[in-house]
Design an enzyme around this catalytic site. Sequence first.
Site, PDB file in Angstrom:
ATOM      1  N   LYS A  90      -2.210  20.863  36.591  1.00  0.00           N
ATOM      2  CA  LYS A  90      -2.392  19.486  37.066  1.00  0.00           C
ATOM      3  C   LYS A  90      -1.038  18.856  37.348  1.00  0.00           C
ATOM      4  O   LYS A  90      -0.024  19.268  36.779  1.00  0.00           O
ATOM      5  CB  LYS A  90      -3.100  18.657  35.983  1.00  0.00           C
ATOM      6  CG  LYS A  90      -4.494  19.137  35.680  1.00  0.00           C
ATOM      7  CD  LYS A  90      -5.422  18.704  36.768  1.00  0.00           C
ATOM      8  CE  LYS A  90      -6.782  19.351  36.595  1.00  0.00           C
ATOM      9  NZ  LYS A  90      -7.634  19.227  37.752  1.00  0.00           N
ATOM     10  N   HIS A 108       8.124  28.518  37.356  1.00  0.00           N
ATOM     11  CA  HIS A 108       7.411  28.968  38.553  1.00  0.00           C
ATOM     12  C   HIS A 108       7.760  30.430  38.828  1.00  0.00           C
ATOM     13  O   HIS A 108       8.930  30.810  38.748  1.00  0.00           O
ATOM     14  CB  HIS A 108       7.814  28.086  39.745  1.00  0.00           C
ATOM     15  CG  HIS A 108       7.042  28.412  40.990  1.00  0.00           C
ATOM     16  ND1 HIS A 108       5.733  28.017  41.167  1.00  0.00           N
ATOM     17  CD2 HIS A 108       7.378  29.131  42.088  1.00  0.00           C
ATOM     18  CE1 HIS A 108       5.305  28.472  42.330  1.00  0.00           C
ATOM     19  NE2 HIS A 108       6.271  29.145  42.913  1.00  0.00           N
TER      20      HIS A 108
HETATM   21  C1  GRF Z   1       3.214  31.648  34.979  1.00  0.00           C
HETATM   22  O1  GRF Z   1       3.353  32.647  35.946  1.00  0.00           O
HETATM   23  C2  GRF Z   1       4.028  30.437  35.343  1.00  0.00           C
HETATM   24  O2  GRF Z   1       5.184  30.748  36.062  1.00  0.00           O
HETATM   25  C3  GRF Z   1       3.093  29.659  36.213  1.00  0.00           C
HETATM   26  O3  GRF Z   1       1.824  29.855  35.636  1.00  0.00           O
HETATM   27  C4  GRF Z   1       1.798  31.091  34.945  1.00  0.00           C
HETATM   28  C5  GRF Z   1       1.331  30.798  33.555  1.00  0.00           C
HETATM   29  O4  GRF Z   1       1.101  31.956  32.819  1.00  0.00           O
HETATM   30  N1  GRF Z   1       3.488  28.269  36.315  1.00  0.00           N
HETATM   31  P1  GRF Z   1       0.802  31.890  31.277  1.00  0.00           P
HETATM   32  O5  GRF Z   1      -0.397  30.968  31.076  1.00  0.00           O
HETATM   33  O6  GRF Z   1       2.022  31.359  30.590  1.00  0.00           O
HETATM   34  O7  GRF Z   1       0.498  33.295  30.876  1.00  0.00           O
END
Ligand code: GRF
Length: 205
Positions: A90, A108
């Site tokens: 969100k 990211h």
């Molecule tokens: C990760 O790849 C992060 O970079 C992105 O969302 C994903 C989350 O993965 N923003 P997790 O829930 O921490 O396994």
Amino acid sequence: MRIAVFVSGGGTNLQAIIDAAESGKFSAEIALVLSSKPDAYALERAKEHNIPAVYLSSKEFSSRDDFLNAMFDVLEAHAIDFIALAGYMKKVPPEIVQRFKNRITNIHPALLPAFGGKGMYGMRVHRAVIEYGCKVTGVTVHLVDDQYDHGAIVAQQCVPVSDHDTPETLAERVLAIEHLLYPKVLEWFAQEKVIVSGNSVMILS
Ligand code: GRF
């Protein structure tokens, strides 16, 4: 530094931060986990480690103001002074971004500003990287502003793309780097090593 980790999914990054905290080499405390989804596995991870965990979604409130007040209340109740987004799907309300100016980060799975923005999440990112023919991708940790994947960049790490990569194999290697980079960056903040001036971020050695 008392961190709230905002999540929406599995929470492997949350787990990496918890592991860092439990290793004793981390000066921040994970004081709260906030999920936008009631069934996020990240909530289970938090509970297993006795970290206060809440589900908070605008869907449960009749007005935006009520939702916003609830978010402020829970952050205040846990004396939060830093927010780490880790797979939070969100947008953070602008009032929260304002209150926590330069104190909210996001991770990211690509080298921003490429392959980011609305709709660029999960496997879509890695598929787009491969389809473009990139030879390198990576991980970005950035400050959060009022646009998706947009604030000043705090840290980036490259991950090579091989000719044989599928979105899945690439995702796995990128995620492994995320798990190393995010706790390290949060530790820089905890140790007040991050100096922000406009869009440029300097890390004190
Ligand atoms: C990760 O790849 C992060 O970079 C992105 O969302 C994903 C989350 O993965 N923003 P997790 O829930 O921490 O396994």
